[in-house]
Design a protein around this motif. Sequence first.
Motif, PDB file in Angstrom:
ATOM      1  N   LEU A 122       0.837  -1.210   0.000  1.00 45.30           N
ATOM      2  CA  LEU A 122       0.000   0.000   0.000  1.00 45.30           C
ATOM      3  C   LEU A 122       0.866   1.252   0.000  1.00 45.30           C
ATOM      4  O   LEU A 122       0.578   2.228  -0.706  1.00 45.30           O
ATOM      5  N   LEU A 151      -2.795   2.102  -3.854  1.00 45.77           N
ATOM      6  CA  LEU A 151      -4.070   1.478  -3.497  1.00 45.77           C
ATOM      7  C   LEU A 151      -4.482   0.389  -4.479  1.00 45.77           C
ATOM      8  O   LEU A 151      -4.971  -0.672  -4.051  1.00 45.77           O
ATOM      9  N   SER A 208      -6.792   6.464   1.010  1.00 43.31           N
ATOM     10  CA  SER A 208      -6.354   5.144   0.542  1.00 43.31           C
ATOM     11  C   SER A 208      -6.410   4.129   1.677  1.00 43.31           C
ATOM     12  O   SER A 208      -6.889   2.997   1.506  1.00 43.31           O
TER      13      SER A 208
END
Length: 514
Positions: A383, A388, A423
């Motif tokens: 991440l 994302l 995100s």
Amino acid sequence: MKKPIRSGKTPSTTKSKKPSKTPSTAKERTPAKANSRKSLKEQEYLDIVEAMVIVVGKNQTVLEINKKGCEVLGFPRKEILGKNWFQNFIPKKLRKNIQNVFLQLMAGKIKSVEYFENPVLTKAGEERIIHWHNSYLIEEGEIVGVLSSGSDITDRIRAEENLRESEQKLSTLVSNLSGMIYRCRNDKNWTMEYLSEGCTALTGYKPQDLIQNHQLSFGQDVIHPEDKENVWEKIQFSLKNSEPFQITYRIRTFSGEEKWVWEQGRAITASNGDLEMLEGFITDITAQKRAEQNFEKSREELRNLSRRLQTIREEEKKNIAREIHDEMGQFLTAMKMDLITLEDDLTEDQKSLREKTQVMAGLVDSTLNSIQRICMELRPQVLDVLGLSEAIEWQGKEYERNTGTKVDLIMPRKKLNLDQDRSITCFRILQESLTNVTRHAEATHVKIKVENKKNHLVLKIEDNGKGINDEQLSDPTSLGLIGMRERTIAFGGNVTIVGCPGKGTTLTAEIPHK
């Protein structure tokens, strides 16, 4: 009714002049051998009359009565004729008074009153109020009786009394309302035709100050300047659609105080459909509005605090994951290298030590795998490193690999470009949703769909499990669901969850880009 003789209707006590000689139709002056054909004809004429017609002789007995009179009293004609009018057909409480007036009339001591009202007693025991037109019956210059025609006004009087009672009740109700009732024209002044007394308590102005814009207008001087146009547009929209309207806006009172009010009204139209007036009710909701504002302010502060705590929590997870990965990972890696070196240095006759070394190396590998898993759960490096889109794809594959549940992933072609906080929110909602599927859904298939729209990102997770029910959705202990909602609300987004028994559950999260 209770008042048989109305004000202004009582007989005069002035001495009467000598009655003029006029023809009489009473039986007292009719010879016993009168023409029967003529009498029948006269009776037919009387029965045609819609009013009650009665002749009372000097001896107080009924000499004649028509069909309408019988209907009012409820007796057949033969049971009325010859009976004492006062003893049989006047209520007992008024009998003596009316009887005395009649005796004075017959004696010529007072003048007859043309219009007179009193109740009569029917066969059913009911009192009916009759409005009489009276005239003397004269025989050779002597008063021999009274001819009266009467209209039954009982229903009218009762209706008037009911109307007065209703008006009194309405007046009492209106005066006790915590607001004001109005009737106004549909113009930008909202020209008032009527205002209840509640106007003063609400606005500080007396009703007469505003009616017909006498001193000021409600539309221009009372409604808050910033709300005038909004009020006008909303009411016109409702009128155009032939709907009642409900609006909330601010007013300025006589003392300069700002109040919030709630108004409900409707159009009053003529028979041809043209708009005549507006009628409605306005009440003060300032306390409620301020309570709502304070509540919303508190909620916003709590959301900001929650958002701040989530950020701190995510940062802590990130730091812990980095420390575990870097420190323990490096330590365990060095340990494994030492074990490999040690194994290489052992001779063939040190078989037991070689086996122990191999077991220890396996434990190190297992620990390294656990550390990697813990770090990924705390904060997936994918991440932070790749973004994302890759994190969602990775999570979908991991879920399918770990649970055996088939996962279909639909992603947009363009890379998702949300800031770090959004995100993380999107990714955590995906993780929590998949955790709920594992725990409760008993699903065999999951579909993850991501849409990157103009102003917001849409994350949709569907499963084919048993479906969440309303009780579970509203359960205050479902902290996972509450957490997902609060995460999105903090960014101005929302989460909706729909369950269908036996068919599965769909979660949709909308997160604004900014």
